[in-house]
Write an enzyme that holds these catalytic residues in place. Structure first.
Site, PDB file in Angstrom:
ATOM      1  N   CYS A 164      38.742 -29.724 -26.085  1.00  0.00           N
ATOM      2  CA  CYS A 164      37.644 -30.674 -26.317  1.00  0.00           C
ATOM      3  C   CYS A 164      37.014 -30.957 -24.956  1.00  0.00           C
ATOM      4  O   CYS A 164      37.209 -32.014 -24.376  1.00  0.00           O
ATOM      5  CB  CYS A 164      38.162 -31.955 -26.969  1.00  0.00           C
ATOM      6  SG  CYS A 164      39.296 -31.678 -28.352  1.00  0.00           S
ATOM      7  N   LYS A 208      37.332 -32.641 -16.648  1.00  0.00           N
ATOM      8  CA  LYS A 208      38.713 -32.156 -16.585  1.00  0.00           C
ATOM      9  C   LYS A 208      38.749 -30.650 -16.369  1.00  0.00           C
ATOM     10  O   LYS A 208      39.650 -30.137 -15.702  1.00  0.00           O
ATOM     11  CB  LYS A 208      39.466 -32.575 -17.844  1.00  0.00           C
ATOM     12  CG  LYS A 208      39.687 -34.084 -17.917  1.00  0.00           C
ATOM     13  CD  LYS A 208      40.445 -34.483 -19.164  1.00  0.00           C
ATOM     14  CE  LYS A 208      40.672 -35.999 -19.168  1.00  0.00           C
ATOM     15  NZ  LYS A 208      39.407 -36.767 -19.245  1.00  0.00           N
ATOM     16  N   CYS A 217      41.350 -41.841 -24.334  1.00  0.00           N
ATOM     17  CA  CYS A 217      40.906 -42.960 -23.498  1.00  0.00           C
ATOM     18  C   CYS A 217      40.868 -44.236 -24.336  1.00  0.00           C
ATOM     19  O   CYS A 217      39.931 -45.015 -24.278  1.00  0.00           O
ATOM     20  CB  CYS A 217      39.555 -42.673 -22.844  1.00  0.00           C
ATOM     21  SG  CYS A 217      38.306 -42.019 -23.944  1.00  0.00           S
TER      22      CYS A 217
END
Length: 360
Positions: free
Chosen positions: A162, A168, A288
């Protein structure tokens, strides 16, 4: 912004640049009381005394500090000097780096350079320019934790399931040069942003290694079973920070309804990741949000369906070495995950992560 660096080196221009950056982000967003009430009820039960600290950070935008990750594919000496002169320091040192997982052969600490500031200072961003690599990427420092847990090494095949907006993926490429980094994002708008991000930071020589796809992440377990050494599932979630500042009570109500549906999708993505990783590989699951239903409950559900996978305990090798900069709590005793709980003045704001590492 074409002469950003030269402007920034000038004292008067330095002040101007910071003022402009601050002005851009000064627009206040209204708090959605309905969402806050829901959080108060849920997190008072789930986090008990820890919620007061997390709540204080959520309600104080000045605590939303940002990290500055340098791009090893671009010349950064001048930026390093500027950061140090402005009071920034390295987030990670050799002694701070988490130890490697016990079932993996030890390797040196990832060569990732991220700078932070002791006060909530916003560093100016750099504009995207075709054909020119950016020198640094602004991100929440806590978002590096899943990448550190992934422990990517040279020549591995890595799937970022994702991937958008791409922070990232960039962090992975700062740590090592994998043989393959497959970045997946089904949403066309988010995928466009992901592609632009990769173009802004990675040289053309890596085009054959870094690929972008638009698949439904739930299908990788079938279409690419056992192909990857490492898989990152930074799952779609009910982001506490952004949802707390919903534009209206109607949007807040809709988001709270969506929150209840998230765990089903998250579990499907995690199952897909476990099928896509090779035997002995590593899957890192992160979100998150502080919501236990989207973290430990998802992992527990999937582990019941995948008895060949096991959660790795990250407390000693991961949480302890990083506790100087982040506050962790073992919210689920005996489980492989930790929760990053924000505390004013210590952690980088409401980017909350639970990162169980699943060894398959």
């Amino acid at each position: 912004m074409a002469s950003f660096l030269s402007l920034f080196l000038d004292k008067s221009s330095t002040t101007l640049s910071f003022q402009q950056a601050t002005k851009r982000h000064k627009k206040e967003r209204s708090l959605c009381q309905q969402v806050l009430n829901h959080f108060d009820q849920q997190y008072n039960e789930e986090l008990c005394g820890l919620w007061a600290s997390a709540r204080a950070v959520l309600l104080d935008p000045h605590s939303w500090q940002y990290g500055i990750m340098l791009n090893r594919f671009s010349a950064v000496n001048d930026i390093t000097q500027i950061l140090q002169s402005q009071g920034f320091s390295m987030l990670l040192s050799q002694t701070d780096c988490p130890a490697n997982h016990s079932r993996v052969k030890p390797d040196p600490c990832p060569s990732l350079q991220c700078y932070i500031h002791p006060y909530p200072v916003r560093f100016p961003s750099q504009a995207h320019r075709p054909g020119q690599l950016k020198q640094y990427y602004l991100l929440n420092a806590a978002s590096l934790l899943p990448v550190l847990a992934l422990q990517v090494r040279e020549g591995e095949k890595v799937l970022d399931l994702c991937s958008a907006p791409g922070g990232k993926a960039l962090a992975i490429m700062q740590c090592a040069t994998p043989a393959v980094l497959h970045c997946n994002e089904p949403d066309p708008h988010r995928r466009h942003r992901l592609t632009k991000t990769l173009e802004s930071f990675l040289p053309h020589s890596l085009n054959s290694r870094v690929t972008v796809s638009a698949q439904d992440g739930r299908s990788f377990g079938q279409s690419e079973a056992g192909l990857y050494d490492k898989v990152l599932v930074d799952a779609p979630c009910s982001n506490d920070r952004s949802w707390l500042y919903s534009h209206s009570s109607q949007q807040g109500e809709q988001r709270l309804k969506e929150r209840a549906r998230m765990p089903v999708l998250q579990a499907q993505l995690l199952r897909s990741a476990l099928s896509a990783v090779r035997p002995g590989g590593i899957v890192v699951y992160s979100t998150c949000t502080l919501s236990s239903s989207e973290n430990h409950a998802v992992v527990d559900t999937v582990l019941k369906d995948c008895p060949e996978a096991e959660a790795e305990d990250l407390w000693e090798d991961f949480a302890v070495p990083l506790s100087k900069n982040f506050t962790f709590t073992s919210a689920h005793p005996g489980h492989g995950g930790q929760t990053l709980v924000p505390q004013p003045g210590k952690t980088w704001g409401p980017m909350f992560l639970q990162s169980p590492v699943l060894i398959y």
